[in-house]
Design a protein around this motif. Structure first.
Motif, PDB file in Angstrom:
ATOM      1  N   GLY A   1       0.769  -1.241   0.000  1.00  0.00           N
ATOM      2  CA  GLY A   1       0.000   0.000   0.000  1.00  0.00           C
ATOM      3  C   GLY A   1       0.792   1.277   0.000  1.00  0.00           C
ATOM      4  O   GLY A   1       0.207   2.360   0.016  1.00  0.00           O
ATOM      5  N   ASN A   2       2.113   1.203  -0.010  1.00  0.00           N
ATOM      6  CA  ASN A   2       2.969   2.382   0.050  1.00  0.00           C
ATOM      7  C   ASN A   2       2.558   3.295   1.206  1.00  0.00           C
ATOM      8  O   ASN A   2       2.481   4.501   1.077  1.00  0.00           O
ATOM      9  CB  ASN A   2       2.955   3.146  -1.279  1.00  0.00           C
ATOM     10  CG  ASN A   2       4.022   4.238  -1.353  1.00  0.00           C
ATOM     11  OD1 ASN A   2       3.743   5.351  -1.764  1.00  0.00           O
ATOM     12  ND2 ASN A   2       5.237   3.935  -0.964  1.00  0.00           N
ATOM     13  N   SER A   3       2.318   2.661   2.356  1.00  0.00           N
ATOM     14  CA  SER A   3       1.905   3.437   3.520  1.00  0.00           C
ATOM     15  C   SER A   3       2.933   3.436   4.640  1.00  0.00           C
ATOM     16  O   SER A   3       2.960   4.354   5.454  1.00  0.00           O
ATOM     17  CB  SER A   3       0.584   2.899   4.076  1.00  0.00           C
ATOM     18  OG  SER A   3       0.757   1.610   4.626  1.00  0.00           O
ATOM     19  N   CYS A   4       3.820   2.433   4.672  1.00  0.00           N
ATOM     20  CA  CYS A   4       4.691   2.282   5.827  1.00  0.00           C
ATOM     21  C   CYS A   4       6.110   1.864   5.429  1.00  0.00           C
ATOM     22  O   CYS A   4       7.014   2.690   5.395  1.00  0.00           O
ATOM     23  CB  CYS A   4       4.060   1.265   6.775  1.00  0.00           C
ATOM     24  SG  CYS A   4       4.879   1.110   8.355  1.00  0.00           S
ATOM     25  N   ARG A   5       6.322   0.575   5.134  1.00  0.00           N
ATOM     26  CA  ARG A   5       7.671   0.054   4.904  1.00  0.00           C
ATOM     27  C   ARG A   5       8.366   0.727   3.722  1.00  0.00           C
ATOM     28  O   ARG A   5       9.518   1.155   3.837  1.00  0.00           O
ATOM     29  CB  ARG A   5       7.626  -1.463   4.692  1.00  0.00           C
ATOM     30  CG  ARG A   5       7.259  -2.215   5.954  1.00  0.00           C
ATOM     31  CD  ARG A   5       6.915  -3.633   5.663  1.00  0.00           C
ATOM     32  NE  ARG A   5       5.590  -3.688   5.029  1.00  0.00           N
ATOM     33  CZ  ARG A   5       4.932  -4.806   4.768  1.00  0.00           C
ATOM     34  NH1 ARG A   5       5.488  -5.969   5.030  1.00  0.00           N
ATOM     35  NH2 ARG A   5       3.739  -4.768   4.231  1.00  0.00           N
ATOM     36  N   SER A   6       7.710   0.814   2.594  1.00  0.00           N
ATOM     37  CA  SER A   6       8.360   1.421   1.425  1.00  0.00           C
ATOM     38  C   SER A   6       8.589   2.911   1.640  1.00  0.00           C
ATOM     39  O   SER A   6       9.594   3.464   1.182  1.00  0.00           O
ATOM     40  CB  SER A   6       7.546   1.165   0.160  1.00  0.00           C
ATOM     41  OG  SER A   6       6.211   1.605   0.314  1.00  0.00           O
TER      42      SER A   6
ATOM     43  N   HIS B   1      -2.843   2.931   0.019  1.00  0.00           N
ATOM     44  CA  HIS B   1      -3.454   2.846   1.344  1.00  0.00           C
ATOM     45  C   HIS B   1      -3.370   4.141   2.143  1.00  0.00           C
ATOM     46  O   HIS B   1      -3.933   4.216   3.213  1.00  0.00           O
ATOM     47  CB  HIS B   1      -2.800   1.732   2.164  1.00  0.00           C
ATOM     48  CG  HIS B   1      -3.130   0.360   1.674  1.00  0.00           C
ATOM     49  ND1 HIS B   1      -2.587  -0.761   2.246  1.00  0.00           N
ATOM     50  CD2 HIS B   1      -3.931  -0.090   0.675  1.00  0.00           C
ATOM     51  CE1 HIS B   1      -3.041  -1.836   1.622  1.00  0.00           C
ATOM     52  NE2 HIS B   1      -3.848  -1.452   0.656  1.00  0.00           N
ATOM     53  N   GLY B   2      -2.666   5.130   1.674  1.00  0.00           N
ATOM     54  CA  GLY B   2      -2.472   6.354   2.437  1.00  0.00           C
ATOM     55  C   GLY B   2      -1.285   6.222   3.363  1.00  0.00           C
ATOM     56  O   GLY B   2      -0.884   5.118   3.740  1.00  0.00           O
ATOM     57  N   LEU B   3      -0.699   7.331   3.727  1.00  0.00           N
ATOM     58  CA  LEU B   3       0.499   7.352   4.565  1.00  0.00           C
ATOM     59  C   LEU B   3       0.130   6.994   6.005  1.00  0.00           C
ATOM     60  O   LEU B   3      -0.807   7.554   6.577  1.00  0.00           O
ATOM     61  CB  LEU B   3       1.145   8.731   4.499  1.00  0.00           C
ATOM     62  CG  LEU B   3       2.524   8.889   5.089  1.00  0.00           C
ATOM     63  CD1 LEU B   3       3.524   7.935   4.450  1.00  0.00           C
ATOM     64  CD2 LEU B   3       3.002  10.326   4.898  1.00  0.00           C
ATOM     65  N   ASN B   4       0.856   6.060   6.595  1.00  0.00           N
ATOM     66  CA  ASN B   4       0.586   5.590   7.944  1.00  0.00           C
ATOM     67  C   ASN B   4       1.138   6.589   8.962  1.00  0.00           C
ATOM     68  O   ASN B   4       2.345   6.857   8.979  1.00  0.00           O
ATOM     69  CB  ASN B   4       1.235   4.217   8.137  1.00  0.00           C
ATOM     70  CG  ASN B   4       0.930   3.604   9.471  1.00  0.00           C
ATOM     71  OD1 ASN B   4       1.324   4.127  10.489  1.00  0.00           O
ATOM     72  ND2 ASN B   4       0.236   2.482   9.445  1.00  0.00           N
ATOM     73  N   PRO B   5       0.283   7.134   9.837  1.00  0.00           N
ATOM     74  CA  PRO B   5       0.757   8.141  10.796  1.00  0.00           C
ATOM     75  C   PRO B   5       1.769   7.597  11.810  1.00  0.00           C
ATOM     76  O   PRO B   5       2.635   8.339  12.279  1.00  0.00           O
ATOM     77  CB  PRO B   5      -0.521   8.619  11.489  1.00  0.00           C
ATOM     78  CG  PRO B   5      -1.555   7.589  11.193  1.00  0.00           C
ATOM     79  CD  PRO B   5      -1.163   6.903   9.926  1.00  0.00           C
ATOM     80  N   HIS B   6       1.682   6.313  12.150  1.00  0.00           N
ATOM     81  CA  HIS B   6       2.667   5.746  13.075  1.00  0.00           C
ATOM     82  C   HIS B   6       4.049   5.676  12.414  1.00  0.00           C
ATOM     83  O   HIS B   6       5.070   5.892  13.079  1.00  0.00           O
ATOM     84  CB  HIS B   6       2.248   4.363  13.550  1.00  0.00           C
ATOM     85  CG  HIS B   6       1.064   4.375  14.474  1.00  0.00           C
ATOM     86  ND1 HIS B   6       0.981   5.177  15.582  1.00  0.00           N
ATOM     87  CD2 HIS B   6      -0.093   3.676  14.443  1.00  0.00           C
ATOM     88  CE1 HIS B   6      -0.164   4.978  16.201  1.00  0.00           C
ATOM     89  NE2 HIS B   6      -0.840   4.068  15.525  1.00  0.00           N
ATOM     90  N   ALA B   7       4.092   5.365  11.123  1.00  0.00           N
ATOM     91  CA  ALA B   7       5.374   5.347  10.403  1.00  0.00           C
ATOM     92  C   ALA B   7       5.983   6.749  10.394  1.00  0.00           C
ATOM     93  O   ALA B   7       7.180   6.911  10.635  1.00  0.00           O
ATOM     94  CB  ALA B   7       5.180   4.839   8.971  1.00  0.00           C
TER      95      ALA B   7
END
Length: 139
Positions: A9-14, A38-44
């Motif tokens: 989802g290009n939200s966290c790891r990438s 998936h949208g950018l993960n705020p925790h990341a």
């Protein structure tokens, strides 16, 4: 050299890998995308900020959103992306470097601090892989 980090989802790891790459290797072109959005993960964003890496300008992208760049390496960071990696006309060496999915693991944690610890661990593992580029991408 241009390197693409690809996950579902290009939200966290990438996103973390791209941010680490730009911080550690400014002379290399780093990009990230997902096979879904998936949208950018705020925790990341938060755990990267803890170590001074700002991801405020990042956004979730799909491969079709990327500029026309010839990638030297396409690095999949999760099994789903490795299985569904799109074809890239410019070629590039495909490499899989799998990392745990922080959102999935964090969902089982009892409080936010333990959830963030999962993100921190994966953040640090990704940093180690990126710091070793290009050697860490060779089989």
């Amino acid at each position: 050299m241009n390197i693409l980090f690809l996950c579902t989802g290009n939200s966290c790891r990438s996103q973390m890998a791209e941010a680490w790459g730009k911080r550690l290797w400014p002379e290399i072109g780093f990009y990230s995308a997902g096979v879904e959005r998936h949208g950018l993960n705020p925790h990341a964003v938060a755990v990267m900020g803890e170590v001074g890496v700002d991801m405020a300008g990042h956004k979730s992208k799909m491969v079709d959103d990327l500029p026309d760049v010839a990638f030297d390496y396409i690095v999949t960071l999760c099994g789903h992306a490795a299985e569904n990696c799109p074809f890239f006309a410019g070629g590039g060496t495909r490499v899989h470097r799998g990392f745990d999915d922080p959102p999935s693991l964090a969902a089982a944690m009892s409080n936010e601090e333990k959830q963030l610890d999962v993100y921190r661990r994966v953040r640090d593992e990704i940093r180690e892989m990126v710091a070793g580029i290009p050697g860490s991408l060779e089989d």
